[in-house]
Scaffold this motif. Structure first.
Motif, mmCIF file in Angstrom:
data_model
loop_
_atom_site.group_PDB
_atom_site.id
_atom_site.type_symbol
_atom_site.label_atom_id
_atom_site.label_comp_id
_atom_site.label_asym_id
_atom_site.label_seq_id
_atom_site.Cartn_x
_atom_site.Cartn_y
_atom_site.Cartn_z
ATOM 1 N N TYR A 62 -9.383 -10.817 -11.457
ATOM 2 C CA TYR A 62 -9.937 -9.664 -12.035
ATOM 3 C C TYR A 62 -11.064 -8.996 -10.853
ATOM 4 O O TYR A 62 -11.102 -7.808 -10.480
ATOM 5 N N LYS A 63 -11.803 -9.923 -10.523
ATOM 6 C CA LYS A 63 -12.809 -9.429 -9.176
ATOM 7 C C LYS A 63 -12.426 -9.018 -8.232
ATOM 8 O O LYS A 63 -12.655 -7.988 -7.937
ATOM 9 N N ASP A 64 -11.222 -9.571 -7.752
ATOM 10 C CA ASP A 64 -10.423 -9.375 -6.441
ATOM 11 C C ASP A 64 -9.821 -7.968 -6.888
ATOM 12 O O ASP A 64 -9.899 -7.156 -5.817
ATOM 13 N N LEU A 65 -9.164 -8.075 -7.781
ATOM 14 C CA LEU A 65 -8.437 -6.565 -8.323
ATOM 15 C C LEU A 65 -9.330 -5.433 -8.113
ATOM 16 O O LEU A 65 -8.884 -4.441 -7.528
ATOM 17 N N ILE A 66 -10.481 -5.629 -8.969
ATOM 18 C CA ILE A 66 -11.522 -4.531 -8.963
ATOM 19 C C ILE A 66 -11.894 -4.118 -7.796
ATOM 20 O O ILE A 66 -12.287 -2.896 -7.499
ATOM 21 N N ASN A 67 -12.200 -4.758 -6.705
ATOM 22 C CA ASN A 67 -12.920 -4.767 -5.589
ATOM 23 C C ASN A 67 -11.651 -3.930 -4.763
ATOM 24 O O ASN A 67 -12.210 -3.032 -4.130
ATOM 25 N N ILE A 68 -10.423 -4.318 -4.956
ATOM 26 C CA ILE A 68 -9.551 -3.613 -4.071
ATOM 27 C C ILE A 68 -9.230 -2.176 -4.589
ATOM 28 O O ILE A 68 -9.079 -1.196 -4.109
ATOM 29 N N LYS A 69 -9.478 -1.962 -6.124
ATOM 30 C CA LYS A 69 -9.203 -1.083 -6.756
ATOM 31 C C LYS A 69 -10.263 0.060 -6.386
ATOM 32 O O LYS A 69 -10.185 1.442 -6.257
ATOM 33 N N THR A 70 -11.395 -0.322 -6.413
ATOM 34 C CA THR A 70 -12.754 0.528 -6.054
ATOM 35 C C THR A 70 -13.086 0.735 -4.530
ATOM 36 O O THR A 70 -13.688 2.093 -4.266
ATOM 37 N N LYS A 71 -12.570 0.046 -3.671
ATOM 38 C CA LYS A 71 -13.120 -0.032 -2.126
ATOM 39 C C LYS A 71 -11.688 0.329 -1.291
ATOM 40 O O LYS A 71 -12.318 0.655 -0.282
ATOM 41 N N ASN A 72 -10.791 0.027 -1.713
ATOM 42 C CA ASN A 72 -9.657 0.330 -0.593
ATOM 43 C C ASN A 72 -9.119 1.674 -0.791
ATOM 44 O O ASN A 72 -8.532 2.115 -1.736
ATOM 45 N N ILE A 73 -9.277 2.460 0.209
ATOM 46 C CA ILE A 73 -8.963 3.878 0.138
ATOM 47 C C ILE A 73 -7.646 4.124 0.063
ATOM 48 O O ILE A 73 -7.173 5.205 -0.708
ATOM 49 N N ALA A 74 -6.975 3.261 0.483
ATOM 50 C CA ALA A 74 -5.079 3.674 0.340
ATOM 51 C C ALA A 74 -4.859 3.267 -1.186
ATOM 52 O O ALA A 74 -3.968 4.079 -1.900
ATOM 53 N N ILE A 75 -5.561 2.527 -2.083
ATOM 54 C CA ILE A 75 -5.311 2.251 -3.375
ATOM 55 C C ILE A 75 -6.093 3.423 -4.206
ATOM 56 O O ILE A 75 -5.581 4.049 -5.333
ATOM 57 N N SER A 76 -7.178 3.893 -3.853
ATOM 58 C CA SER A 76 -8.066 4.985 -4.517
ATOM 59 C C SER A 76 -7.485 6.238 -4.248
ATOM 60 O O SER A 76 -7.483 7.184 -5.121
ATOM 61 N N ASN A 77 -7.020 6.499 -3.113
ATOM 62 C CA ASN A 77 -6.573 8.088 -2.554
ATOM 63 C C ASN A 77 -5.135 7.987 -2.132
ATOM 64 O O ASN A 77 -4.705 9.184 -1.989
ATOM 65 N N GLY A 78 -4.582 6.852 -2.131
ATOM 66 C CA GLY A 78 -3.002 7.147 -1.106
ATOM 67 C C GLY A 78 -2.078 7.400 -2.064
ATOM 68 O O GLY A 78 -2.064 7.601 -3.256
ATOM 69 N N THR A 79 -0.946 8.000 -1.421
ATOM 70 C CA THR A 79 0.259 8.197 -1.753
ATOM 71 C C THR A 79 1.097 7.095 -2.379
ATOM 72 O O THR A 79 0.629 5.933 -2.129
ATOM 73 N N TYR A 80 1.768 7.468 -2.965
ATOM 74 C CA TYR A 80 2.833 6.267 -3.728
ATOM 75 C C TYR A 80 4.282 6.338 -3.497
ATOM 76 O O TYR A 80 5.022 7.639 -3.475
ATOM 77 N N ARG A 81 4.902 5.434 -3.143
ATOM 78 C CA ARG A 81 6.340 5.260 -2.903
ATOM 79 C C ARG A 81 6.939 4.042 -3.283
ATOM 80 O O ARG A 81 6.414 2.941 -2.797
ATOM 81 N N GLU A 82 8.144 4.094 -4.164
ATOM 82 C CA GLU A 82 8.643 2.877 -4.512
ATOM 83 C C GLU A 82 9.767 2.516 -3.660
ATOM 84 O O GLU A 82 10.188 3.306 -3.107
ATOM 85 N N ILE A 83 9.775 1.192 -3.690
ATOM 86 C CA ILE A 83 11.024 0.745 -2.853
ATOM 87 C C ILE A 83 11.686 -0.376 -4.082
ATOM 88 O O ILE A 83 11.283 -0.514 -5.127
ATOM 89 N N PHE A 84 12.938 -0.609 -3.682
ATOM 90 C CA PHE A 84 14.036 -1.537 -4.524
ATOM 91 C C PHE A 84 13.979 -0.767 -5.753
ATOM 92 O O PHE A 84 13.662 -1.341 -6.810
ATOM 93 N N ILE A 85 14.325 0.576 -5.889
ATOM 94 C CA ILE A 85 14.312 1.498 -7.232
ATOM 95 C C ILE A 85 15.027 0.838 -8.105
ATOM 96 O O ILE A 85 14.764 0.943 -9.220
ATOM 97 N N ASN A 86 16.328 0.474 -7.741
ATOM 98 C CA ASN A 86 17.337 0.097 -8.883
ATOM 99 C C ASN A 86 17.315 -1.327 -8.941
ATOM 100 O O ASN A 86 18.403 -1.843 -9.801
#
Length: 355
Positions: free
Chosen positions: A262-286
């Motif tokens: 969880y510590k690692d996850l929260i660090n990524i969530k709060t500090k990685n700009i692609a996660i905090s502000n990035g767009t979203y594109r799904e792959i392997f949709i089906n």
């Protein structure tokens, strides 16, 4: 605040757990303090807010609009929101809290209160309380209407910064594909939600036989989707449902393992700009077993893979990324791995690569 990670807490525990919050890395504490309102409780709230602010943590107050209005007016009967006196009293109270530094609010129980003139009342609430320096607001709703959710949370309408949708959080999707379609729809509508980490996905895991892998899979996926996160009940310690641990050592080992994850996850969530502000594109949709997506901000990318099956699954990613060799391992629930063109995902594996 695009990277909001809220932790629901008892008000009495805040002063005792500052070091714990900082170690975990959360940036918001949510409390429900108003069973009554007097000078003592307000002083305690303001003191807690000052303490949290010094540690770069925002205090959020959960406020039941109907209940709070009754307390303010000493009214035990039905609240008639059409009366200007009632609305004005509530707005004055919120602005009083803002004056003394409270700028995070989680509003509940407004849908039925506003029913006869909903949009005008919401607009008035926003105008009179949401405006201010660093004010962040969350609205708790119960609706599967995407246009309604968009109106409430889309930044173009100046209503709530986030919504917490109780219907979706309690919904059991029939398949993983249905869950993926739902998230695709809300992101296309630019709906900003707060998620409880595993509610949308828990039906596709096996917590009894794979407690850590199931828990880390659903938590990891929820954290790295677009939107905020809402933690509660010490889930970051790995207090798993239906566990059958046989000794204290195993409990302690998994607790430490989950907390570090969880510590690692929260660090990524709060500090990685692609996660905090990035767009979203799904792959392997089906794909019925794989939930995978890419978060992108300028030249930064994060790829997330989640295998929701108890079997190994081989995914061919050659046609999705021309820059595959530029990615490196960031986080996973099995351990460090190298990205390859044909990626073998193990049962309930969650893995993240970053460029």
């Amino acid at each position: 605040m695009q990277n909001l990670v809220l932790y629901r807490e008892k008000h009495s525990q805040i002063n005792k757990k500052i070091t714990y919050y900082k170690k975990l890395g959360i940036n918001g504490i949510l409390i429900s303090p108003f069973d009554y309102i007097d000078e003592k409780i307000l002083e305690e709230i303001f003191a807690s807010n000052d303490l949290l602010s010094k540690n770069d943590i925002k205090l959020f107050l959960q406020i039941d609009i109907e209940k709070t209005s009754k307390i303010l007016l000493d009214n035990l009967g039905k609240i008639d929101w059409s009366k200007p006196k009632i609305r004005k009293s509530f707005y004055q109270f919120i602005n009083y809290l803002k004056k003394y530094g409270i700028n995070g609010f989680y509003f509940t129980n407004f849908e039925k209160l506003f029913f006869d003139n909903f949009y005008d009342y919401l607009k008035e609430l926003s105008k009179n309380t949401f405006v201010g320096k660093n004010v962040i607001t969350i609205g708790q709703i119960s609706s599967d209407d995407l246009n309604y959710q968009k109106f409430l949370s889309n930044e173009n309408y100046n209503n709530f910064d986030y919504i917490f949708n109780k219907i979706i959080e309690s919904q059991n999707f029939e398949s993983l594909i249905d869950a993926k379609k739902y998230f695709s729809r809300i992101y296309k509508q630019n709906i900003r939600q707060i998620f409880i980490t595993d509610n949308a996905f828990k039906g596709f895991t096996n917590k009894e036989n794979f407690p850590f892998l199931s828990h880390s899979l659903t938590a990891g996926l929820s954290f790295l989707l677009k939107g905020g996160i809402y933690l509660e009940n010490f889930e970051e310690l790995g207090i798993f449902e239906n566990n059958s641990y046989v000794n204290d050592y195993k409990v302690l080992n998994l607790t430490n393992k989950t907390f570090d994850f969880y510590k690692d996850l929260i660090n990524i969530k709060t500090k990685n700009i692609a996660i905090s502000n990035g767009t979203y594109r799904e792959i392997f949709i089906n794909d019925p077993d794989i939930f995978a997506f890419v978060r992108t901000y300028e030249n930064q990318k994060v790829i997330v893979f989640a295998n929701f099956s108890q079997k190994e699954v081989l995914v061919d990613i050659r046609f999705h990324f021309i820059d595959i060799n530029d990615f490196k391992y960031l986080l996973g629930n099995y351990g460090k791995r190298r990205i390859v063109k044909n990626l073998l995902l193990r049962p309930f594996e969650f893995i993240v690569f970053v460029k």
